[in-house]
Design an enzyme around this catalytic site. Sequence first.
Site, PDB file in Angstrom:
ATOM      1  N   ARG A 109      10.613  -7.795   4.874  1.00 44.83           N
ATOM      2  CA  ARG A 109      10.668  -6.554   5.162  1.00 44.83           C
ATOM      3  C   ARG A 109      11.255  -6.282   6.762  1.00 44.83           C
ATOM      4  O   ARG A 109      12.187  -5.361   6.875  1.00 44.83           O
ATOM      5  CB  ARG A 109       9.444  -5.778   5.119  1.00 44.83           C
ATOM      6  CG  ARG A 109       9.689  -4.178   5.196  1.00 44.83           C
ATOM      7  CD  ARG A 109       8.335  -3.541   5.009  1.00 44.83           C
ATOM      8  NE  ARG A 109       7.487  -3.475   6.146  1.00 44.83           N
ATOM      9  CZ  ARG A 109       6.016  -3.215   6.120  1.00 44.83           C
ATOM     10  NH1 ARG A 109       5.712  -2.734   5.061  1.00 44.83           N
ATOM     11  NH2 ARG A 109       5.607  -3.439   7.172  1.00 44.83           N
ATOM     12  N   ARG A 146      -1.903  -8.755  12.905  1.00 45.54           N
ATOM     13  CA  ARG A 146      -2.087  -7.830  12.165  1.00 45.54           C
ATOM     14  C   ARG A 146      -3.051  -7.958  10.856  1.00 45.54           C
ATOM     15  O   ARG A 146      -4.079  -7.438  10.478  1.00 45.54           O
ATOM     16  CB  ARG A 146      -0.991  -6.781  11.583  1.00 45.54           C
ATOM     17  CG  ARG A 146      -0.569  -5.875  12.612  1.00 45.54           C
ATOM     18  CD  ARG A 146       1.005  -5.494  12.434  1.00 45.54           C
ATOM     19  NE  ARG A 146       1.236  -5.018  10.886  1.00 45.54           N
ATOM     20  CZ  ARG A 146       2.405  -4.877  10.305  1.00 45.54           C
ATOM     21  NH1 ARG A 146       3.265  -5.465  10.922  1.00 45.54           N
ATOM     22  NH2 ARG A 146       2.689  -4.271   9.142  1.00 45.54           N
ATOM     23  N   ARG A 203      11.555  -3.213  11.385  1.00 43.48           N
ATOM     24  CA  ARG A 203      10.256  -2.568  11.953  1.00 43.48           C
ATOM     25  C   ARG A 203       9.831  -2.979  13.026  1.00 43.48           C
ATOM     26  O   ARG A 203       9.819  -4.368  13.014  1.00 43.48           O
ATOM     27  CB  ARG A 203       9.241  -2.294  10.863  1.00 43.48           C
ATOM     28  CG  ARG A 203       8.756  -0.685  10.553  1.00 43.48           C
ATOM     29  CD  ARG A 203       7.775  -0.796   9.559  1.00 43.48           C
ATOM     30  NE  ARG A 203       6.624  -1.188   9.720  1.00 43.48           N
ATOM     31  CZ  ARG A 203       5.298  -1.010   8.905  1.00 43.48           C
ATOM     32  NH1 ARG A 203       5.533  -0.341   8.046  1.00 43.48           N
ATOM     33  NH2 ARG A 203       4.293  -1.367   9.392  1.00 43.48           N
ATOM     34  N   ARG A 251      -9.805   2.216   8.913  1.00 41.83           N
ATOM     35  CA  ARG A 251      -9.337   0.977   9.085  1.00 41.83           C
ATOM     36  C   ARG A 251     -10.424  -0.098   9.885  1.00 41.83           C
ATOM     37  O   ARG A 251     -10.244  -1.162  10.077  1.00 41.83           O
ATOM     38  CB  ARG A 251      -8.280   0.744   9.903  1.00 41.83           C
ATOM     39  CG  ARG A 251      -6.942  -0.092   9.264  1.00 41.83           C
ATOM     40  CD  ARG A 251      -5.753   0.064  10.327  1.00 41.83           C
ATOM     41  NE  ARG A 251      -4.895  -0.824   9.974  1.00 41.83           N
ATOM     42  CZ  ARG A 251      -3.736  -0.250   9.211  1.00 41.83           C
ATOM     43  NH1 ARG A 251      -3.849   1.000   8.299  1.00 41.83           N
ATOM     44  NH2 ARG A 251      -2.863  -0.962   8.766  1.00 41.83           N
ATOM     45  N   LYS A 296       0.805  -1.265  -0.054  1.00 41.37           N
ATOM     46  CA  LYS A 296       0.179   0.082  -0.220  1.00 41.37           C
ATOM     47  C   LYS A 296       0.886   1.151   0.024  1.00 41.37           C
ATOM     48  O   LYS A 296       0.666   2.257  -0.893  1.00 41.37           O
ATOM     49  CB  LYS A 296      -0.922   0.190   1.185  1.00 41.37           C
ATOM     50  CG  LYS A 296      -2.171  -0.251   0.989  1.00 41.37           C
ATOM     51  CD  LYS A 296      -3.157  -0.289   2.344  1.00 41.37           C
ATOM     52  CE  LYS A 296      -2.557  -0.818   3.621  1.00 41.37           C
ATOM     53  NZ  LYS A 296      -2.402  -0.358   4.673  1.00 41.37           N
TER      54      LYS A 296
HETATM   55  P1  ADP Z   1       0.452  -2.053   7.280  1.00 38.26           P
HETATM   56  O1  ADP Z   1      -0.535  -1.726   6.260  1.00 38.26           O
HETATM   57  O2  ADP Z   1       1.618  -2.890   7.102  1.00 38.26           O
HETATM   58  O3  ADP Z   1      -0.286  -2.591   8.342  1.00 38.26           O
HETATM   59  P2  ADP Z   1       0.633   0.553   8.406  1.00 38.26           P
HETATM   60  O4  ADP Z   1       1.863   1.558   8.132  1.00 38.26           O
HETATM   61  O5  ADP Z   1      -0.443   1.184   7.607  1.00 38.26           O
HETATM   62  O6  ADP Z   1       1.187  -0.786   8.076  1.00 38.26           O
HETATM   63  O7  ADP Z   1       0.190   0.826   9.869  1.00 38.26           O
HETATM   64  C1  ADP Z   1       1.170   0.450  10.772  1.00 38.26           C
HETATM   65  C2  ADP Z   1       0.499   0.264  12.225  1.00 38.26           C
HETATM   66  O8  ADP Z   1      -0.015   1.682  12.409  1.00 38.26           O
HETATM   67  C3  ADP Z   1      -0.981  -0.453  12.409  1.00 38.26           C
HETATM   68  O9  ADP Z   1      -0.608  -2.175  12.326  1.00 38.26           O
HETATM   69  C4  ADP Z   1      -1.658   0.049  13.423  1.00 38.26           C
HETATM   70  O10 ADP Z   1      -1.287  -0.495  14.480  1.00 38.26           O
HETATM   71  C5  ADP Z   1      -1.377   1.503  13.183  1.00 38.26           C
HETATM   72  N1  ADP Z   1      -2.459   2.083  12.372  1.00 38.26           N
HETATM   73  C6  ADP Z   1      -2.153   2.452  10.942  1.00 38.26           C
HETATM   74  N2  ADP Z   1      -3.504   3.370  10.613  1.00 38.26           N
HETATM   75  C7  ADP Z   1      -4.174   3.275  11.661  1.00 38.26           C
HETATM   76  C8  ADP Z   1      -5.658   3.225  11.806  1.00 38.26           C
HETATM   77  N3  ADP Z   1      -6.446   3.906  10.622  1.00 38.26           N
HETATM   78  N4  ADP Z   1      -6.111   3.154  12.869  1.00 38.26           N
HETATM   79  C9  ADP Z   1      -5.714   2.469  14.062  1.00 38.26           C
HETATM   80  N5  ADP Z   1      -4.386   2.215  13.931  1.00 38.26           N
HETATM   81  C10 ADP Z   1      -3.636   2.498  12.684  1.00 38.26           C
END
Ligand code: ADP
Length: 191
Positions: free
Chosen positions: A127, A144, A133, A90, A15
């Site tokens: 990754r 996740r 990370r 989300r 993404k």
């Molecule tokens: P990925 O798509 O690999 O899960 P992201 O960079 O989108 O990685 O998100 C990393 C983390 O940040 C998520 O696992 C979550 O803990 C938090 N996060 C991101 N966006 C949201 C959201 N809209 N609501 C709640 N937590 C979020």
Amino acid sequence: MSVRLILVGPPGAGKGTQAELLCEALGIPAISTGEIFRRHAKAHDELGQLAESYTSRGELVPDEVTNKMVAARLAEQDAADGFLLDGYPRNLSQVAALDSMLGESSIDAVLSLVADDDEVVQRLLGRAAEQGRVDDTEDVIRHRIELYHAQTEPLISVYRERGILVEVDGMGGIEEVAQNLVSELKAFLTK
Ligand code: ADP
């Protein structure tokens, strides 16, 4: 192009990469909640520490915190002429929050990157080895992905019912997926 987009897809579907490529092509800002949380975590500020206490366990940051942060970001000048939300909403409660920020009919299209679980786990483990990370250990990754199925997938149906869902195969190479995203989006918007 002044267009308001949402990009959804499982963790590891690429993404972030696709969001940047698409935003460059369209001349709109990419707003990534995950990226914003990571930036704050690096700065060790209050929001960053709070976010990391959730992200490091693969949990979602509480809606109240996330919604407020997104509302503030969307009010910035560069988002006035379109944007792409990456990683937000989300869950269904974030959909409702976004609706009340912008109005229900303000999103032009929701791009859904379709990818399979085994492939995304392999990508995320790769990754993790490269970038380290904190949320990239195998257990956290699996969690996740479970959360994605349980909480994020239901919003895909909501946007499908609203007639703005555009599904794109996320399993090719970066260039291939990027091209598909642009062409399917254009086809949808000119329909
Ligand atoms: P990925 O798509 O690999 O899960 P992201 O960079 O989108 O990685 O998100 C990393 C983390 O940040 C998520 O696992 C979550 O803990 C938090 N996060 C991101 N966006 C949201 C959201 N809209 N609501 C709640 N937590 C979020």
